[in-house]
Design a protein around this motif. Structure first.
Motif, PDB file in Angstrom:
ATOM      1  N   THR A 120       0.824  -1.156   0.233  1.00 51.67           N
ATOM      2  CA  THR A 120      -0.151  -0.059  -0.036  1.00 51.67           C
ATOM      3  C   THR A 120       0.890   1.292  -0.021  1.00 51.67           C
ATOM      4  OG1 THR A 120      -0.043  -0.045   2.448  1.00 51.67           O
ATOM      5  CG2 THR A 120      -1.957  -1.269   1.221  1.00 51.67           C
ATOM      6  N   GLY A 153      -4.733  -4.419  15.402  1.00 51.90           N
ATOM      7  CA  GLY A 153      -5.244  -3.123  15.082  1.00 51.90           C
ATOM      8  C   GLY A 153      -4.856  -2.013  16.403  1.00 51.90           C
ATOM      9  N   GLN A 156      -3.569   1.960  15.987  1.00 49.62           N
ATOM     10  CA  GLN A 156      -3.951   2.503  14.595  1.00 49.62           C
ATOM     11  C   GLN A 156      -5.006   3.538  14.671  1.00 49.62           C
ATOM     12  OE1 GLN A 156      -4.822  -0.650  12.009  1.00 49.62           O
ATOM     13  NE2 GLN A 156      -2.986  -1.875  12.412  1.00 49.62           N
ATOM     14  N   GLU A 180      -0.681   5.187   5.966  1.00 53.00           N
ATOM     15  CA  GLU A 180      -0.955   4.226   4.772  1.00 53.00           C
ATOM     16  C   GLU A 180      -2.396   4.967   4.040  1.00 53.00           C
ATOM     17  OE1 GLU A 180      -1.639  -0.047   5.450  1.00 53.00           O
ATOM     18  OE2 GLU A 180       0.138   0.174   6.584  1.00 53.00           O
ATOM     19  N   ALA A 181      -2.170   4.983   2.933  1.00 50.76           N
ATOM     20  CA  ALA A 181      -3.603   5.391   2.144  1.00 50.76           C
ATOM     21  C   ALA A 181      -4.570   4.112   2.381  1.00 50.76           C
ATOM     22  CB  ALA A 181      -3.195   5.147   0.539  1.00 50.76           C
ATOM     23  N   LEU A 182      -5.775   4.618   2.811  1.00 50.72           N
ATOM     24  CA  LEU A 182      -6.837   3.493   2.932  1.00 50.72           C
ATOM     25  C   LEU A 182      -7.192   2.895   1.473  1.00 50.72           C
ATOM     26  CD1 LEU A 182      -8.701   3.035   5.339  1.00 50.72           C
ATOM     27  CD2 LEU A 182     -10.512   3.971   4.110  1.00 50.72           C
ATOM     28  N   VAL A 183      -6.956   1.410   1.710  1.00 48.49           N
ATOM     29  CA  VAL A 183      -7.101   0.490   0.462  1.00 48.49           C
ATOM     30  C   VAL A 183      -8.621   0.193   0.383  1.00 48.49           C
ATOM     31  CG1 VAL A 183      -6.371  -1.481  -0.682  1.00 48.49           C
ATOM     32  CG2 VAL A 183      -4.980  -0.056   0.732  1.00 48.49           C
ATOM     33  N   GLU A 265       0.723  -6.909   5.503  1.00 49.82           N
ATOM     34  CA  GLU A 265       1.854  -7.318   6.729  1.00 49.82           C
ATOM     35  C   GLU A 265       2.045  -8.415   6.724  1.00 49.82           C
ATOM     36  OE1 GLU A 265      -0.509  -7.176  10.427  1.00 49.82           O
ATOM     37  OE2 GLU A 265       0.810  -5.739  11.357  1.00 49.82           O
TER      38      GLU A 265
HETATM   39  P1  AMP Z   1      -3.190  -4.531  10.421  1.00 48.78           P
HETATM   40  O1  AMP Z   1      -2.887  -4.661  12.007  1.00 48.78           O
HETATM   41  O2  AMP Z   1      -2.151  -3.400   9.729  1.00 48.78           O
HETATM   42  O3  AMP Z   1      -3.087  -5.815   9.791  1.00 48.78           O
HETATM   43  O4  AMP Z   1      -4.421  -3.988  10.284  1.00 48.78           O
HETATM   44  C1  AMP Z   1      -5.692  -4.407  10.933  1.00 48.78           C
HETATM   45  C2  AMP Z   1      -6.810  -4.356  10.017  1.00 48.78           C
HETATM   46  O5  AMP Z   1      -7.183  -3.115   9.442  1.00 48.78           O
HETATM   47  C3  AMP Z   1      -6.669  -5.081   8.522  1.00 48.78           C
HETATM   48  O6  AMP Z   1      -6.578  -6.363   8.515  1.00 48.78           O
HETATM   49  C4  AMP Z   1      -7.721  -4.283   7.807  1.00 48.78           C
HETATM   50  O7  AMP Z   1      -9.081  -5.052   7.787  1.00 48.78           O
HETATM   51  C5  AMP Z   1      -7.568  -2.706   8.204  1.00 48.78           C
HETATM   52  N1  AMP Z   1      -6.544  -2.147   7.556  1.00 48.78           N
HETATM   53  C6  AMP Z   1      -5.241  -1.701   7.954  1.00 48.78           C
HETATM   54  N2  AMP Z   1      -4.452  -1.184   7.081  1.00 48.78           N
HETATM   55  C7  AMP Z   1      -5.439  -0.809   5.991  1.00 48.78           C
HETATM   56  C8  AMP Z   1      -5.232  -0.061   4.627  1.00 48.78           C
HETATM   57  N3  AMP Z   1      -4.258   0.430   4.451  1.00 48.78           N
HETATM   58  N4  AMP Z   1      -6.611   0.055   3.985  1.00 48.78           N
HETATM   59  C9  AMP Z   1      -7.668  -0.496   4.573  1.00 48.78           C
HETATM   60  N5  AMP Z   1      -7.721  -1.186   5.598  1.00 48.78           N
HETATM   61  C10 AMP Z   1      -6.762  -1.391   6.279  1.00 48.78           C
END
Ligand code: AMP
Length: 382
Positions: A120, A153, A156, A180-183, A265
């Protein structure tokens, strides 16, 4: 020379991943020593020996290392000086260098983007001013994540508008962050790849993951993706595992955007989204980790049946210990896994349910129904 059954594996971290690893190791005739600060931890309950010490207690870590033949881990945030001390005495798999890359979001993303793996869009930020310019560059819909010590999470913050960045920065609460840009993803999947010291690799079937409040809720396999994307996900996970020179496991979480993949990740250890493998595969992710770190050939990771895994969080304990027979009564294809944690807290992973069925969607329905049966009980007899 492989480390054969009868030898002792040391595991750093005493949570559920270590517990399931220890079960797999003991089944194959290994001995297991666990290092964790907490007495009677989930891994300690099934290990031969539990050593309770803080992760920065280098002396205790050295004593732990002398008692084992090889060291692996289930928890990334072991301080570097502890790992270095252990590595001087015994082999550590995956290597502390892999750990160093994967436990720091920025190191991880820099590593991946340097090697042209799809990630991302992101920016490193170390203060509110930098955050403001990063938001300006990436767009106001973004996520600020702590660069280190993040899981499920935690640390965050979602940014919806370019206001209140001071608050977002304070809430994130770490000295360095990654924006991070929202995907706008269609779904989330993950692939767990095992690799031996000789370079043999094997991937588990990609799992389809649904997160609730940043915490994994359900994984179902096989993921509902095209054959082309399935192959691309497996190839991507294998290429990253090789590029990082992982000996052990690497879990790769990805976003699916139409027919494209973006890496979210990495985790160099067994992963929550691979728990289905315990009940639905010829070889579980934990046995695969064991084989890899012991220098044995990998087992067949074939999926025997579509399956789904539903996490059991501490929230379920709100009114006391759930009546587990309710979940088991819901369907005979349900498997119950509990981690032996003493305190149930909201959001804490306490166990999981696995269901197998002829289709992934059916397995998901069974797992969710069995979990709801635990809640229904509450409503009937509050
Ligand atoms: P992570 O701890 O980075 O794995 O984030 C936990 C959850 O948040 C992910 O599994 C996604 O559902 C959501 N998420 C994290 N980063 C993004 C992103 N850049 N864009 C959209 N959803 C995200």
């Amino acid at each position: 020379m492989p480390i054969l059954p009868g030898k002792t594996i040391g595991i750093l971290g005493g949570g559920q991943l270590g517990r399931m690893f220890a079960i797999a190791a003991r089944r194959m005739g290994y001995r297991v020593h666990a290092l964790d600060p907490t007495n009677d931890c989930p891994t300690g309950q099934v290990a031969d020996v539990e050593i309770n010490a803080a992760y920065d207690d280098v002396e205790a870590a050295e004593k732990f290392a002398r008692g084992v033949d090889v060291v692996t881990f289930e928890f990334e945030n072991v301080p570097a000086q502890t790992l270095t001390a252990i590595q001087r005495l015994r082999p550590v798999h995956p290597s502390p260098q892999v750990l160093d890359t994967c436990r720091h979001r920025l190191h991880e993303k820099d590593f991946l983007s340097r090697r042209a793996f799809p990630v991302t869009q992101y920016r490193a930020v170390n203060g509110v001013e930098q955050l403001a310019s990063a938001v300006h560059e990436l767009g106001s819909k973004s996520i600020l994540k702590g660069a280190d010590f993040g899981y499920d999470g935690k640390g965050q913050v979602r940014i919806e508008h370019a206001e209140n960045l001071e608050k977002a920065w304070r809430t994130m609460g770490r000295p360095v962050g990654v924006l991070e840009a929202l995907v706008p993803f269609d779904k989330e999947i993950s692939v767990i790849c095992a690799r031996t010291i000789n370079g043999q690799t094997s991937c588990f079937e990609p799992g389809e993951n649904v997160h609730v409040r940043g915490i994994l809720d359900i994984t179902s396999v096989p993921a509902d993706i095209s054959p082309r994307l399935r192959l691309a996900a497996i190839e991507l996970a294998t290429a990253i595992t090789e590029s990082l020179d992982v000996v052990g496991l690497l879990a790769v979480e990805m976003f699916v955007v139409r027919e494209n993949l973006l890496i979210n990740e990495l985790a160099p250890r067994p992963h929550n989204s691979g728990h289905f493998s315990f009940d639905a595969c010829a070889t579980s992710q934990f046995e695969q980790q064991l084989r890899a770190v012991c220098g044995l050939p990998l087992g067949d990771a074939i999926l025997f049946s579509p399956a789904a895994m539903a996490n059991l969080l501490g929230d379920l304990w709100r009114d006391g210990e759930p009546d587990w027979s309710r979940a088991l009564r819901a369907d005979p294809r349900i498997k119950l896994h509990l981690y032996g944690k003493h305190t149930a807290l909201p959001g804490r992973k306490m166990g999981h349910l696995t269901a197998i069925a002829p289709w992934a969607a059916e397995a998901r329905r069974i797992a969710m129904q069995a979990r709801s049966a635990l809640l229904d009980e509450r409503r009937v007899h509050p």
